[in-house]
Design a protein around this motif. Structure first.
Motif, PDB file in Angstrom:
ATOM      1  N   MET A   1      10.435   3.455 -13.529  1.00 51.33           N
ATOM      2  CA  MET A   1      10.692   3.876 -12.152  1.00 51.33           C
ATOM      3  C   MET A   1      11.472   5.185 -12.121  1.00 51.33           C
ATOM      4  N   PHE A   2      12.415   5.325 -13.036  1.00 55.46           N
ATOM      5  CA  PHE A   2      13.232   6.543 -13.119  1.00 55.46           C
ATOM      6  C   PHE A   2      12.349   7.750 -13.399  1.00 55.46           C
ATOM      7  N   ARG A   3      11.465   7.623 -14.372  1.00 49.80           N
ATOM      8  CA  ARG A   3      10.588   8.733 -14.728  1.00 49.80           C
ATOM      9  C   ARG A   3       9.641   9.078 -13.579  1.00 49.80           C
ATOM     10  N   HIS A   4       9.073   8.049 -12.975  1.00 52.77           N
ATOM     11  CA  HIS A   4       8.188   8.289 -11.838  1.00 52.77           C
ATOM     12  C   HIS A   4       8.943   9.000 -10.715  1.00 52.77           C
ATOM     13  N   SER A   5      10.167   8.585 -10.459  1.00 57.96           N
ATOM     14  CA  SER A   5      10.954   9.165  -9.370  1.00 57.96           C
ATOM     15  C   SER A   5      11.211  10.644  -9.606  1.00 57.96           C
ATOM     16  N   LEU A   6      11.533  11.027 -10.829  1.00 53.23           N
ATOM     17  CA  LEU A   6      11.759  12.441 -11.122  1.00 53.23           C
ATOM     18  C   LEU A   6      10.499  13.244 -10.864  1.00 53.23           C
TER      19      LEU A   6
ATOM     20  N   ARG B   1       8.408  -2.999  -7.682  1.00 56.72           N
ATOM     21  CA  ARG B   1       7.726  -1.919  -6.980  1.00 56.72           C
ATOM     22  C   ARG B   1       8.752  -0.948  -6.413  1.00 56.72           C
ATOM     23  N   LEU B   2       8.294   0.269  -6.163  1.00 50.38           N
ATOM     24  CA  LEU B   2       9.106   1.301  -5.539  1.00 50.38           C
ATOM     25  C   LEU B   2       8.402   1.678  -4.246  1.00 50.38           C
ATOM     26  N   VAL B   3       9.055   1.393  -3.117  1.00 46.29           N
ATOM     27  CA  VAL B   3       8.426   1.534  -1.799  1.00 46.29           C
ATOM     28  C   VAL B   3       8.843   2.844  -1.132  1.00 46.29           C
TER      29      VAL B   3
ATOM     30  N   ASN C   1       0.808  -1.215   0.000  1.00 45.96           N
ATOM     31  CA  ASN C   1       0.000   0.000   0.000  1.00 45.96           C
ATOM     32  C   ASN C   1       0.843   1.269   0.000  1.00 45.96           C
ATOM     33  N   ASP C   2       2.135   1.140   0.309  1.00 45.25           N
ATOM     34  CA  ASP C   2       3.050   2.281   0.296  1.00 45.25           C
ATOM     35  C   ASP C   2       3.920   2.287  -0.955  1.00 45.25           C
ATOM     36  N   SER C   3       3.482   1.598  -1.994  1.00 50.77           N
ATOM     37  CA  SER C   3       4.322   1.386  -3.168  1.00 50.77           C
ATOM     38  C   SER C   3       3.667   1.872  -4.450  1.00 50.77           C
ATOM     39  N   THR C   4       4.528   2.165  -5.422  1.00 47.75           N
ATOM     40  CA  THR C   4       4.095   2.306  -6.810  1.00 47.75           C
ATOM     41  C   THR C   4       4.562   1.038  -7.518  1.00 47.75           C
ATOM     42  N   HIS C   5       3.646   0.370  -8.187  1.00 47.55           N
ATOM     43  CA  HIS C   5       3.944  -0.907  -8.822  1.00 47.55           C
ATOM     44  C   HIS C   5       4.146  -0.702 -10.325  1.00 47.55           C
TER      45      HIS C   5
ATOM     46  N   PHE D   1      27.693   5.571   6.805  1.00 49.97           N
ATOM     47  CA  PHE D   1      26.671   5.902   5.816  1.00 49.97           C
ATOM     48  C   PHE D   1      25.494   6.599   6.486  1.00 49.97           C
ATOM     49  N   ASN D   2      25.152   7.760   5.979  1.00 51.78           N
ATOM     50  CA  ASN D   2      24.009   8.520   6.480  1.00 51.78           C
ATOM     51  C   ASN D   2      22.859   8.422   5.490  1.00 51.78           C
ATOM     52  N   LEU D   3      21.729   7.928   5.935  1.00 53.31           N
ATOM     53  CA  LEU D   3      20.578   7.784   5.064  1.00 53.31           C
ATOM     54  C   LEU D   3      20.087   9.150   4.599  1.00 53.31           C
ATOM     55  N   PRO D   4      19.735   9.284   3.336  1.00 53.90           N
ATOM     56  CA  PRO D   4      19.193  10.552   2.828  1.00 53.90           C
ATOM     57  C   PRO D   4      17.847  10.876   3.483  1.00 53.90           C
ATOM     58  N   GLU D   5      17.362  12.075   3.252  1.00 59.20           N
ATOM     59  CA  GLU D   5      16.050  12.458   3.742  1.00 59.20           C
ATOM     60  C   GLU D   5      14.996  11.503   3.195  1.00 59.20           C
ATOM     61  N   ARG D   6      14.056  11.095   4.035  1.00 55.50           N
ATOM     62  CA  ARG D   6      13.101  10.069   3.647  1.00 55.50           C
ATOM     63  C   ARG D   6      12.248  10.459   2.438  1.00 55.50           C
ATOM     64  N   GLU D   7      11.869  11.725   2.343  1.00 57.23           N
ATOM     65  CA  GLU D   7      11.012  12.127   1.229  1.00 57.23           C
ATOM     66  C   GLU D   7      11.737  12.074  -0.114  1.00 57.23           C
ATOM     67  N   GLU D   8      13.069  11.952  -0.052  1.00 61.41           N
ATOM     68  CA  GLU D   8      13.859  11.880  -1.285  1.00 61.41           C
ATOM     69  C   GLU D   8      14.279  10.464  -1.643  1.00 61.41           C
ATOM     70  N   ALA D   9      13.843   9.471  -0.870  1.00 62.56           N
ATOM     71  CA  ALA D   9      14.329   8.106  -1.085  1.00 62.56           C
ATOM     72  C   ALA D   9      13.180   7.117  -1.178  1.00 62.56           C
ATOM     73  N   ALA D  10      13.435   6.038  -1.910  1.00 56.71           N
ATOM     74  CA  ALA D  10      12.485   4.936  -2.039  1.00 56.71           C
ATOM     75  C   ALA D  10      13.287   3.661  -2.270  1.00 56.71           C
ATOM     76  N   GLU D  11      12.662   2.527  -2.005  1.00 57.95           N
ATOM     77  CA  GLU D  11      13.365   1.250  -2.166  1.00 57.95           C
ATOM     78  C   GLU D  11      12.801   0.451  -3.335  1.00 57.95           C
ATOM     79  N   VAL D  12      13.702  -0.001  -4.209  1.00 56.17           N
ATOM     80  CA  VAL D  12      13.346  -0.908  -5.294  1.00 56.17           C
ATOM     81  C   VAL D  12      13.172  -2.296  -4.686  1.00 56.17           C
ATOM     82  N   SER D  13      12.033  -2.910  -4.922  1.00 52.84           N
ATOM     83  CA  SER D  13      11.697  -4.125  -4.183  1.00 52.84           C
ATOM     84  C   SER D  13      10.837  -5.059  -5.029  1.00 52.84           C
ATOM     85  N   ARG D  14      10.871  -6.355  -4.679  1.00 51.44           N
ATOM     86  CA  ARG D  14      10.026  -7.383  -5.285  1.00 51.44           C
ATOM     87  C   ARG D  14      10.147  -7.423  -6.818  1.00 51.44           C
ATOM     88  N   LEU D  15      11.383  -7.415  -7.296  1.00 55.97           N
ATOM     89  CA  LEU D  15      11.620  -7.567  -8.726  1.00 55.97           C
ATOM     90  C   LEU D  15      11.383  -9.021  -9.126  1.00 55.97           C
TER      91      LEU D  15
END
Length: 281
Positions: A184-189, A98-100, A79-83, A120-134
């Motif tokens: 995913m790249f286009r959606h992320s931009l 999906r991009l979580v 529910n927190d993903s774009t598929h 390693f310092n994690l980036p700001e959350r609103e700027e990051a997403a995880e590639v998942s369930r490939l």
């Protein structure tokens, strides 16, 4: 003397005729093959979750079959993903990812199983997403059409000339994995996402590196549906490097196609479409 200007290789750009052929061969088919489903899991076709069940529960046994619901593999992050999904020209699902972007008080999926290096310092959350369930359908793994054959900016395999009448005849995409990553790249931009996390096998990271996606390891190897390493990718850095090393592929990713206007022995003038708000230069 280059007068301080970057040297441009004429062969890296498309002629107007070449662009027309490129557009017909790749983007027309691509618009039918790759799709995105934004929002909660209910907006995505059930076939995506059935394919995940087949790969994760049946073929690889990463997850218990009994945890599936009606033959579908789902979890709390859907529910927190774009598929994103890849289809054949006859509407058969052959791949998904999906991009979580979890809520601020929730960990990313990789954080539940992987550690990161102390420096390693994690980036700001609103700027990051995880590639998942490939997942890719078994019948479409390691096919000739899944290679770099037909991808803008990549030379054909030795002995193979790309012929769209042949390579699209079996209704498969010549760029299954890369096509999903492009979506995913286009959606992320559009969504303001700059960083991708991914927990993946080194072999996949190596394959993506060959395509230009240079993920950086941010932690040690861990057991997370097999032996995987956590990585991060800066999409702004990706865009800059891609434009420098493979402008044709960069244009295909962003739909800003470089076109040769006029070519002189001593210089070349290149006209590109406007940046349309992107800050990747």
């Amino acid at each position: 003397m280059n007068n301080g200007k970057t040297r441009v290789d004429p062969e890296a750009f498309l002629s107007r005729i070449g662009f027309a052929a490129h557009q017909e061969t790749y983007d027309h088919a691509n618009s039918q093959i790759f799709r995105a489903y934004r929002g909660h899991a209910g907006t995505a076709p059930s076939d995506i979750f059935r394919l995940r069940h087949q790969v994760y529960c049946v073929e690889c046994a990463f997850l218990p079959v009994e945890h599936s619901v009606d033959g579908m593999e789902l979890d709390d992050y859907d529910n927190d993903s774009t598929h994103f999904a890849a289809y054949t020209m006859d509407e058969k699902l052959v791949g998904a990812v999906r991009l979580v972007q979890p809520e601020p008080d929730r960990a990313y999926p990789f954080e539940l199983h992987c550690e990161v290096f102390d420096d390693f310092n994690l980036p700001e959350r609103e700027e990051a997403a995880e590639v998942s369930r490939l997942v890719v359908k078994k019948s479409h793994r390691r096919r000739r059409a899944d290679s770099v054959l037909g991808i803008p900016g990549f030379a054909p395999l030795p002995g193979h000339d790309f012929d769209p009448t042949v390579d699209r005849r079996d209704s498969t995409s010549p760029m299954l994995l890369l096509g999903m990553y492009r979506e995913m790249f286009r959606h992320s931009l559009e969504a303001g996402i700059r960083y991708w996390y991914a927990a993946m096998e080194r072999s996949l990271a190596h394959a993506l590196k060959k395509m230009g996606f240079r993920f950086q390891a941010i932690g040690p190897e861990a057991d997370y549906y097999g032996s995987v390493t956590p990585y991060v990718l800066d999409l702004h850095d990706l865009g800059r490097k891609m434009m420098h090393t493979n402008p044709e592929l960069a244009s295909w990713f962003s739909e800003k196609v470089p076109v040769v206007e006029r070519h002189h022995p001593s210089r070349m003038h290149v006209v590109r479409k406007p940046e349309s708000g992107s800050d990747i230069n």
